[in-house]
Design an enzyme around this catalytic site. Structure first.
Site: not given
Length: 493
Positions: A27, A268, A315, A377-378, A414, A465
């Site tokens: 969100c 996060c 990304s 890549d991430d 998660c 985290c």
């Protein structure tokens, strides 16, 4: 309430036509208190900037005293709102939301903001995060004969506020009470007839920032999941809302206090690696700069003897640039992204699925032919789209493909607002690096270490985290949820 016509947006696509091979954000929230301004239009632009955080539904609630108007629907922000709708949303306070949900909960009832009527008037709530005590809260509310109309934990928080108001508490006390009943990750923006509220859970897992907008000699306050939401309306970033902090915004200005007894930051880390836009600040730090630094650190930890460095758009690009800089190897734009492929195109046939990677990314053959390449890549979650990408690069003429990942292996799901698979579906949880290397078809594969990831930040390394990498969850997860990853999205009354 303005009538809406639901827009179907139920197809997933990224690097092919399957679910994206990376965690998905849940969100984005945006809110402001600005009497005399076009608050709905400002909220629209704020949500537009936060579109990457959720593409399934969008909504805006606008208050003018005790009167509230709400419009929400399925689809992108630009599909849900038009000038005529925004013109009808007149008021001084706006609460907006853009949503991504897990599979099976794609319906208009779950779109936000959540709106309830209380003893003190209406309350509109927008939520980024996920509670871990949803089953308990839901059972408590159903036992009191509350009629729940959604399968979201956001509605539970709104009902908890309504209950506290019914028991005689004022808005501040009721919102604090609801926050104390909520366990898990939550960043909230809450509109009431008397004020705009914003708050984060005691660990601050999901982000929330405060900005100001100068207008007609007055300072207006804005809340957003990211600073890019402030930038688009010309607001200035002031600071991040602290873990366990609550702010109240009225004509009198801004009030701030800490409602949590012992806040302990556990931010996060994936917000820094991937989720947040690279042009956003994270607790004051440039995310573009951070992602370049982790690319440089990745080059130090896992160099590659190659001719070119590529980043997976979008990304992976900052880390790829950092990787290239650290090794002195040219960076090339070898993958062209089709930015018009989204979640609302025609259902593909199976043959289209097999070649579907080119619907989103198309390799440049003249750049790649005869070259040894490192592709950055991430993250890798399932490995399905990574395998397709590697095949496409080889088909374009790359003689060697070495993959480098600018985060550690994702080995745990998660429970705090990110849509990841169950643990048995996470490729790094069930296979070794050598097995993954063989499965996706690369010549070599390496991940950034957890130490390297954290040392590249400017925050204290204990403030993050990192449960998705090591299983150390800062908020206890009930065993029944941990076993099945049963979040409220899959619970029905």
């Amino acid at each position: 309430m303005i009538p809406t016509q639901p827009l179907t947006a139920d197809l997933d696509c990224d690097l092919g036509l399957e679910r994206p091979d990376r965690p998905e954000e849940a969100c984005g929230v945006f809110a402001l208190y600005a009497p005399g301004e076009e608050v709905a239009r400002m909220a629209y632009f704020g949500l537009y900037a936060l579109q990457h955080r959720g593409q399934e539904s969008a909504g805006i609630a606008v208050f003018e005293g005790d009167r509230v108007m709400l419009h929400k629907d399925m689809g992108l922000v630009s599909q849900v709102f038009d000038p005529e709708i925004l013109q009808q949303l007149q008021g001084s306070l706006a609460v907006g939301h853009t949503r991504y949900s897990t599979t099976g909960s794609s319906r208009i009832a779950n779109a936000q903001p959540a709106l309830l009527e209380t003893r003190l008037g209406p309350v509109a709530l927008a939520h980024n995060g996920n509670l871990v005590n949803t089953v308990e809260l839901r059972q408590e509310l159903l036992a009191k004969n509350h009629e729940l109309t959604t399968t979201t934990d956001s509605e539970l928080i709104a009902f908890a506020i309504m209950e506290a108001v019914a028991e005689g508490q004022d808005w501040r006390g009721a919102i604090e009470s609801a926050c104390r009943r909520s366990q898990g990750a939550f960043s909230l923006t809450i509109g009431t007839p008397e004020a705009l509220y914003g708050t984060r859970d005691p660990n601050g897992i999901r982000p929330l920032v405060l900005g100001t907008l100068e207008s007609n000699g007055q300072t207006r306050y804005v809340l957003s999941s990211e600073t890019c939401g402030l930038d688009i309306i010309g607001a200035d970033y002031v600071r991040d809302i602290a873990p366990g902090e609550m702010v109240r915004i009225t004509d009198a200005g801004l009030e701030s206090w800490t409602w949590a007894e012992a806040p302990q930051p556990k931010l996060c880390v994936f917000e820094m690696i991937y989720f947040a836009r690279p042009d956003s600040l994270f607790h004051g730090e440039s995310l573009y700069s951070y992602r370049r630094r982790i690319g440089q650190r990745l080059a130090k930890e896992a160099p590659a003897d190659v001719d070119l460095v590529l980043g997976v758009p979008d990304s992976g690009i900052p880390a790829a640039i950092g990787f290239s800089e650290a090794l002195g190897i040219p960076y090339a734009e070898g993958l062209i992204k089709n930015r018009y492929v989204g979640r609302t195109f025609i259902q593909p046939t199976q043959s289209m699925r097999e070649t579907g990677i080119r619907m989103k990314l198309n390799p440049l053959k003249d750049v790649l032919a005869g070259k040894r390449i490192a592709i950055i890549d991430d993250s890798i979650v399932r490995g399905t789209t990574s395998r397709k990408l590697v095949k496409a690069l080889r088909d374009a003429g790359a003689t060697e493909v070495h993959m480098r990942i600018s985060s550690p292996p994702v080995t745990h799901p998660c429970f705090y607002g990110i849509d990841t698979d169950t643990q048995d579906q996470l490729i790094a949880a069930t296979r070794s690096v050598s097995e993954i290397t063989e499965q996706i078809g690369v010549d070599s594969l390496a991940y950034l270490t957890e130490q390297g990831m954290l040392e590249a930040t400017r925050e204290s390394i204990g403030n993050f985290c990192t449960a998705c990498f090591n299983g150390r969850y800062p908020i206890a997860i009930p065993e029944e949820i941990k076993r099945s990853k049963l979040m409220l999205e899959t619970v029905t009354a």
